[in-house]
Design a protein around this motif. Structure first.
Motif, short mmCIF file in Angstrom:
data_model
loop_
_atom_site.label_atom_id
_atom_site.label_comp_id
_atom_site.label_asym_id
_atom_site.label_seq_id
_atom_site.Cartn_x
_atom_site.Cartn_y
_atom_site.Cartn_z
N ASN A 84 -9.93 5.28 0.15
CA ASN A 84 -8.56 5.84 -0.37
C ASN A 84 -8.15 6.62 0.78
O ASN A 84 -8.96 6.68 1.98
CB ASN A 84 -9.02 7.16 -1.63
CG ASN A 84 -9.30 6.32 -2.49
OD1 ASN A 84 -8.34 5.66 -3.40
ND2 ASN A 84 -10.36 6.66 -3.23
N PRO A 85 -7.11 7.25 0.93
CA PRO A 85 -6.37 7.98 1.85
C PRO A 85 -7.29 9.16 2.12
O PRO A 85 -7.28 9.50 3.63
CB PRO A 85 -5.02 8.34 1.38
CG PRO A 85 -4.66 7.15 0.52
CD PRO A 85 -5.83 6.93 -0.16
N ASP A 86 -7.96 9.84 1.54
CA ASP A 86 -8.75 10.88 1.81
C ASP A 86 -10.14 10.60 2.33
O ASP A 86 -11.03 11.24 2.57
CB ASP A 86 -9.15 11.85 0.60
CG ASP A 86 -9.58 11.42 -0.45
OD1 ASP A 86 -10.13 10.19 -0.36
OD2 ASP A 86 -9.85 11.66 -1.74
N ASN A 123 -0.60 9.71 -1.11
CA ASN A 123 -0.58 9.58 0.22
C ASN A 123 -0.73 8.12 0.91
O ASN A 123 -1.06 8.07 2.32
CB ASN A 123 -1.11 10.68 0.89
CG ASN A 123 -0.65 12.02 0.48
OD1 ASN A 123 0.37 12.32 0.53
ND2 ASN A 123 -1.70 12.86 0.17
N GLY A 124 -1.00 7.08 0.09
CA GLY A 124 -1.51 5.85 0.58
C GLY A 124 -0.23 5.19 1.38
O GLY A 124 0.74 5.44 0.97
N THR A 157 5.19 5.02 2.20
CA THR A 157 4.11 5.80 2.00
C THR A 157 4.12 6.69 0.85
O THR A 157 5.31 7.11 0.44
CB THR A 157 3.79 7.03 3.05
OG1 THR A 157 3.74 6.51 4.20
CG2 THR A 157 2.52 8.16 2.85
N GLY A 200 -4.71 3.19 6.55
CA GLY A 200 -3.60 4.05 6.69
C GLY A 200 -2.52 3.46 7.68
O GLY A 200 -1.43 4.54 8.11
#
Length: 222
Positions: A84-86, A123-124, A157, A200
């Motif tokens: 994931n983005p995080d 936020n991907g 995004t 990302g």
């Protein structure tokens, strides 16, 4: 690497076209996103045996995912965690949340495509790729980014709620990977693939190294 493996491109797209073309009378100008599972493995992943870890209807939603994207590359790097983005490892439930709708209309300047999404990774980073097929069954005749032939034209995004949208006009041009798109891309069977970039990053004229991205969904215009 990408341009040397044309016959291996986008097998999932070819299967979708073959499945739907028999019932189609004319190209559909609107579409609903279909979730694609070919590039991921759930729970376990084998670099040698592609069938290990494939998603089935019985796979639990909390199962963690691995990237096994393969487009015929000579030295594939398989089984990286899909992030994931995080930075957390994505689960099947998160991956499958994606939904979307599209509309494609041919205008004087080319093909105008608009897509709206929900259920994206917050936020991907995503990109959209045109996969064109010929009138006869076979491999794609063209693959490239949507919009003008620019390095980042086809990317967007998602916001913090997992909502995203993109609208682009694709003129007649040579596509960024191979092939040519005419003044109306609806004149041929067409798939618009929605790629999620786990690193990302957008990588320009192609999606980047296979271990960094997966085809998350597709719109099919038979």
């Amino acid at each position: 690497m990408y341009t040397k493996t044309i016959t291996a491109f986008y097998v999932s797209s070819l299967v979708l076209i073959a499945t739907l073309a028999a019932s189609a009378q004319q190209p559909d100008r609107k579409g609903e996103a279909l979730v694609i599972y070919d590039d991921i493995r759930a729970g376990v992943c084998s670099a040698l045996i592609g069938s290990i870890g494939m998603v089935t209807p019985k796979t639990p939603n909390d199962t963690i995912l691995f990237n096994r994207t393969y487009r015929g590359q000579a030295n594939p790097q398989f089984c990286e965690p899909l992030l994931n983005p995080d930075g957390s490892q994505m689960t099947l439930g998160q991956y499958s949340e994606i939904s979307g709708r599209s509309a494609v209309k041919c205008i004087r300047r080319g093909s105008h495509s608009v897509m709206h999404f929900n259920g994206l990774r917050p936020n991907g980073v995503y990109s959209i790729w045109i996969v064109l097929f010929g009138a006869e069954p076979g491999p794609p005749i063209g693959v490239g980014g949507i919009g003008r032939d620019g390095p980042y034209e086809n990317g967007f995004t998602a916001d913090a709620d997992g909502v995203g949208q993109i609208g682009r006009i694709t003129p007649e041009q040579d596509l960024s990977i191979f092939g040519h798109v005419g003044p109306c891309m609806l004149d041929s069977p067409l798939v618009l693939e929605v790629v999620y970039h786990g690193d990302g990053l957008l990588h320009g004229g192609d999606p980047g190294p296979g271990y960094t991205w997966v085809t998350n969904a597709a719109f099919v215009y038979p």
